[in-house]
Design a protein around this motif. Sequence first.
Motif, PDB file in Angstrom:
ATOM      1  N   UNK A   1      -8.905  39.257  76.931  1.00 19.30           N
ATOM      2  CA  UNK A   1      -7.987  40.392  76.929  1.00 19.30           C
ATOM      3  C   UNK A   1      -7.792  40.963  75.527  1.00 19.30           C
ATOM      4  N   UNK A   2      -7.545  40.121  74.565  1.00 19.04           N
ATOM      5  CA  UNK A   2      -7.289  40.616  73.214  1.00 19.04           C
ATOM      6  C   UNK A   2      -8.539  41.270  72.631  1.00 19.04           C
TER       7      UNK A   2
ATOM      8  N   UNK B   1      -0.389  28.634  55.962  1.00 24.06           N
ATOM      9  CA  UNK B   1      -0.133  28.614  57.406  1.00 24.06           C
ATOM     10  C   UNK B   1      -0.866  29.720  58.149  1.00 24.06           C
ATOM     11  N   UNK B   2      -1.017  30.880  57.516  1.00 26.70           N
ATOM     12  CA  UNK B   2      -1.554  32.039  58.235  1.00 26.70           C
ATOM     13  C   UNK B   2      -3.076  32.099  58.231  1.00 26.70           C
ATOM     14  N   UNK B   3      -3.708  31.102  57.615  1.00 31.74           N
ATOM     15  CA  UNK B   3      -5.170  31.104  57.503  1.00 31.74           C
ATOM     16  C   UNK B   3      -5.882  31.335  58.844  1.00 31.74           C
ATOM     17  N   UNK B   4      -5.591  30.475  59.807  1.00 29.75           N
ATOM     18  CA  UNK B   4      -6.362  30.498  61.064  1.00 29.75           C
ATOM     19  C   UNK B   4      -6.147  31.811  61.798  1.00 29.75           C
ATOM     20  N   UNK B   5      -4.889  32.268  61.793  1.00 24.54           N
ATOM     21  CA  UNK B   5      -4.559  33.502  62.502  1.00 24.54           C
ATOM     22  C   UNK B   5      -5.252  34.702  61.866  1.00 24.54           C
ATOM     23  N   UNK B   6      -5.165  34.796  60.553  1.00 25.87           N
ATOM     24  CA  UNK B   6      -5.792  35.925  59.863  1.00 25.87           C
ATOM     25  C   UNK B   6      -7.296  35.924  60.091  1.00 25.87           C
ATOM     26  N   UNK B   7      -7.902  34.763  60.023  1.00 19.16           N
ATOM     27  CA  UNK B   7      -9.353  34.707  60.211  1.00 19.16           C
ATOM     28  C   UNK B   7      -9.720  35.135  61.630  1.00 19.16           C
ATOM     29  N   UNK B   8      -8.964  34.664  62.597  1.00 21.42           N
ATOM     30  CA  UNK B   8      -9.246  35.048  63.992  1.00 21.42           C
ATOM     31  C   UNK B   8      -9.106  36.557  64.172  1.00 21.42           C
ATOM     32  N   UNK B   9      -8.028  37.120  63.636  1.00 26.08           N
ATOM     33  CA  UNK B   9      -7.767  38.550  63.840  1.00 26.08           C
ATOM     34  C   UNK B   9      -8.790  39.420  63.118  1.00 26.08           C
ATOM     35  N   UNK B  10      -9.118  39.070  61.886  1.00 23.42           N
ATOM     36  CA  UNK B  10     -10.015  39.913  61.091  1.00 23.42           C
ATOM     37  C   UNK B  10     -11.460  39.773  61.566  1.00 23.42           C
ATOM     38  N   UNK B  11     -11.836  38.539  61.919  1.00 27.27           N
ATOM     39  CA  UNK B  11     -13.231  38.352  62.357  1.00 27.27           C
ATOM     40  C   UNK B  11     -13.522  39.214  63.580  1.00 27.27           C
TER      41      UNK B  11
ATOM     42  N   UNK C   1      -7.468  31.027  76.072  1.00 29.93           N
ATOM     43  CA  UNK C   1      -8.123  30.617  77.311  1.00 29.93           C
ATOM     44  C   UNK C   1      -9.414  29.866  77.036  1.00 29.93           C
ATOM     45  N   UNK C   2      -9.967  30.024  75.842  1.00 29.48           N
ATOM     46  CA  UNK C   2     -11.105  29.188  75.475  1.00 29.48           C
ATOM     47  C   UNK C   2     -10.752  27.711  75.544  1.00 29.48           C
ATOM     48  N   UNK C   3      -9.546  27.366  75.123  1.00 28.52           N
ATOM     49  CA  UNK C   3      -9.137  25.953  75.188  1.00 28.52           C
ATOM     50  C   UNK C   3      -9.061  25.485  76.637  1.00 28.52           C
ATOM     51  N   UNK C   4      -8.663  26.388  77.519  1.00 29.91           N
ATOM     52  CA  UNK C   4      -8.657  26.054  78.952  1.00 29.91           C
ATOM     53  C   UNK C   4     -10.095  25.740  79.413  1.00 29.91           C
ATOM     54  N   UNK C   5     -11.038  26.563  78.988  1.00 30.90           N
ATOM     55  CA  UNK C   5     -12.443  26.312  79.344  1.00 30.90           C
ATOM     56  C   UNK C   5     -12.932  25.003  78.728  1.00 30.90           C
ATOM     57  N   UNK C   6     -12.496  24.712  77.516  1.00 27.80           N
ATOM     58  CA  UNK C   6     -12.923  23.479  76.849  1.00 27.80           C
ATOM     59  C   UNK C   6     -12.356  22.250  77.545  1.00 27.80           C
TER      60      UNK C   6
ATOM     61  N   UNK D   1     -10.943  28.041  66.683  1.00 28.95           N
ATOM     62  CA  UNK D   1      -9.945  29.121  66.702  1.00 28.95           C
ATOM     63  C   UNK D   1     -10.265  30.283  65.777  1.00 28.95           C
ATOM     64  N   UNK D   2     -10.627  29.998  64.541  1.00 25.09           N
ATOM     65  CA  UNK D   2     -10.795  31.068  63.553  1.00 25.09           C
ATOM     66  C   UNK D   2     -12.015  31.939  63.815  1.00 25.09           C
ATOM     67  N   UNK D   3     -12.946  31.476  64.618  1.00 20.43           N
ATOM     68  CA  UNK D   3     -14.187  32.211  64.842  1.00 20.43           C
ATOM     69  C   UNK D   3     -14.284  32.790  66.253  1.00 20.43           C
ATOM     70  N   UNK D   4     -13.306  32.500  67.088  1.00 18.85           N
ATOM     71  CA  UNK D   4     -13.361  33.019  68.457  1.00 18.85           C
ATOM     72  C   UNK D   4     -12.929  34.483  68.451  1.00 18.85           C
ATOM     73  N   UNK D   5     -13.271  35.190  69.537  1.00 20.28           N
ATOM     74  CA  UNK D   5     -13.046  36.640  69.558  1.00 20.28           C
ATOM     75  C   UNK D   5     -11.620  36.987  69.958  1.00 20.28           C
ATOM     76  N   UNK D   6     -10.693  36.803  69.010  1.00 18.84           N
ATOM     77  CA  UNK D   6      -9.331  37.245  69.243  1.00 18.84           C
ATOM     78  C   UNK D   6      -8.443  36.184  69.860  1.00 18.84           C
ATOM     79  N   UNK D   7      -7.238  36.618  70.162  1.00 16.27           N
ATOM     80  CA  UNK D   7      -6.155  35.716  70.562  1.00 16.27           C
ATOM     81  C   UNK D   7      -6.406  35.137  71.952  1.00 16.27           C
ATOM     82  N   UNK D   8      -6.733  35.979  72.906  1.00 19.84           N
ATOM     83  CA  UNK D   8      -6.907  35.490  74.272  1.00 19.84           C
ATOM     84  C   UNK D   8      -8.110  34.551  74.356  1.00 19.84           C
TER      85      UNK D   8
END
Lengths: 450, 450
Positions: free
Chosen positions: B171-172, B129-139, A176-181, A165-172
């Motif tokens: 999308x994101x 709690x916000x660790x994963x979200x922040x990392x995803x958004x900033x990365x 949807x990556x989990x769907x692919x997984x 999650x933390x290294x994937x490219x954004x929210x979507x």
Amino acid sequence: MSEPISVHVEDSELLLLTDLYQLTMLEAYWQEAMHERATFSLFFRKLPTTRRFMLACGQQHAAALVSQLRFTSAMLERLAATGRFQPGFLDWLAEWRFSGDIWTLPEGTPVFPNEPLMEVDAPIAEAQLIESLIMNLVQLETVLASKAVRVVMAARGHPVVDFGLRRMHGVDAALRGVRAYRTAGLAGTSNVLGGLRHDLPLSGTMAHSYILAHDSETEAFHAFARHFPGTTLLVDTHDTLDGVKQVIELLRQEPELRVDAIRLDSGDLGELARGSRQLLDAAGLERIKIIVSSGLDEHKIAALLDQSAPIDAFGVGTQMGVSADAPVLDLSYKLVEYAGTPRVKHSTGKVNLPGRKQLLRRTSADGSYLGDVITRRDERIDGAEPLLVPLIRDGKLDEALMADADRARERVAAALNRLPDRLRRLAPREADDDYPVELSPALQQLVDSR
Amino acid sequence: MSEPISVHVEDSELLLLTDLYQLTMLEAYWQEAMHERATFSLFFRKLPTTRRFMLACGQQHAAALVSQLRFTSAMLERLAATGRFQPGFLDWLAEWRFSGDIWTLPEGTPVFPNEPLMEVDAPIAEAQLIESLIMNLVQLETVLASKAVRVVMAARGHPVVDFGLRRMHGVDAALRGVRAYRTAGLAGTSNVLGGLRHDLPLSGTMAHSYILAHDSETEAFHAFARHFPGTTLLVDTHDTLDGVKQVIELLRQEPELRVDAIRLDSGDLGELARGSRQLLDAAGLERIKIIVSSGLDEHKIAALLDQSAPIDAFGVGTQMGVSADAPVLDLSYKLVEYAGTPRVKHSTGKVNLPGRKQLLRRTSADGSYLGDVITRRDERIDGAEPLLVPLIRDGKLDEALMADADRARERVAAALNRLPDRLRRLAPREADDDYPVELSPALQQLVDSR
């Protein structure tokens, strides 16, 4: 504030998730009264050198989604505000809906260069507009599933859990990556919203920060094991084998505590797994499993298992999360027919296959894949299965085909056993590793005639 | 249907876009009544070999977003349905809000290994709690902006337009990617929703499919130029120079048509640009510009300009869209202080910097960057600018700082002139290309004492 603080996306906005030229071309088609039916074909020309096949993924979801889309008045107002479009054209867009057919490979189908993943037959303005969206949606899941299935193969039956999650490219991508997984065969995910949305079991325990927030590692282990019977303890915050010894001592002192696994997240994972296993076994804790993570990919997992490292499960993030060795696929969505006439761009050195097509896969008596034939749409060959199915007909989703589509995970598991052995190897492709894909005589004749 | 056909995401769902262990640890903190203040620091340990600096991007947007988030009752019901959490804990989550401080670098700041991009000071359950979200958004935004700024530098003032929507990871990524591109200095985007949301001019004209849907290239050019005065025509569908000749002939026959540019999308772009320029100039069409696209990245653009190819603008997609040579950054979000005590994980060979910190940047009289000093939070050094600013205080956004944050694009443009020359080179880094980053004596003393 000059911009909204939000990542909110409505499905109804997706018709604007398009390249500007799609809308410009639509306005031109509208002005020229070009409303004939067109066919567009989605395919890729080349496998990345580090892939022996791709898993087609996301195309059914994309097809079902676009068949639902409409322009809302809010979207049309945004377009009007750009000053780029004629009011009459925007009125016409208000009536836009997808009324055509979409043929797709079932998700989880292994696919090779030049083979159609989808073919879209519709009035040209409908088939053209959805190009950018379909490519974006399909590329993400196909790229991620095609990497993940290699990790699953490398793990040889040991569970693989998504930590990306933390290294994937954004929210979507994370969702949807989990769907692919799920399609690719992962056993679980740490991603709560992704797992809940796409029905993959949740997995996860503790981070180093939890250990560090306590005054000692033992205190943290004790508290966590007491709260969560059957938990996994992260043992490498300071010194891995010392961490394992603390787990053993904790269980000796309080045998009523239940620890089901330890996780190693740094260092030489093979050596530390062996050392940990010896310590645990010597203490009579054979039942405690060993989970490893930290920079894993399919090659590192295969190397650990080759040296018989006593590892029970793998947590995989970064490399798999962005398909780091092949983060992009050269998907194309090309016009191949308009107004009943096959069309094709003539490019030096590139294969472009005109007309509506079908993909047939030959199998041996035991179900093994022998090779594929790309044909004109209505051709059939004895003993070869036609793979493209009409998921959308006249703009309507075929519910029975869609239900079948949801069995993508089972389809992948079966397909892995049907692929030739050489396609399941993890090393980069060599020249003679190609899977046979040919054109039918009728399609070849059409190609030659263009 | 077993799953929703949708990519819809509500901001209110984002607290569930977290790794399961964050929630597990939160429940443990709740049970243990661990509510002391913690500081977490966001940084990366290593530059990719193909990056000489990263552009910190997305961290202000992420900070502002998390300060707004709450658990909705629908989310708490989904968590309850997993059967993993105690009802009392879920009741407590209903009260969760971010009440702490977030210090961030302004978006668009060049940043180097071990430097804090953000520091979060809050009760541990909030900051954890916000660790994963922040990392995803900033990365996402940092990776994409750091690639895009290299493309902008390579183009030496020629406009660069984003064509990457179809190849970005979902999308994101396609939406917030445009935000990163605006910061990095791109001139425009083909992505309609992305450009409208994030205020980057829209750009785009026609695809090969438009040409192919017509009976001839000339007919397509004629129709398009008539509809869209000042348009760009795509000339390489069949033969590029022949396409250019058709444009010239069209304008000779109908001089009232206005064509402002041609686009070349295949072949040897430098040679074809020269050939096209000669044809256009010989016809007195010096004012028609040449735009090129097709597999471009910073190296190909630099090579084209090195050979003085007469190119006016660049369309860049695939390679920039996923930052293909460095699609991932090893961001870390580490606990560095709890209950007033600096904490740190001791890992062999890794730098871990305990305690609350500040980042100071030394500049010369002319504004050039000389080097950075990582210090304890309240240290100051004459002539060195403190870069971390408290964007969120007591859970509230500082509107003035946020307004300044929106000037990220101007900040990048200025920063590029202030970076040492060697950091603006496009070649992979060499050992002596490092930018000087040191620790203050007080921080070094704290490191040594842990």
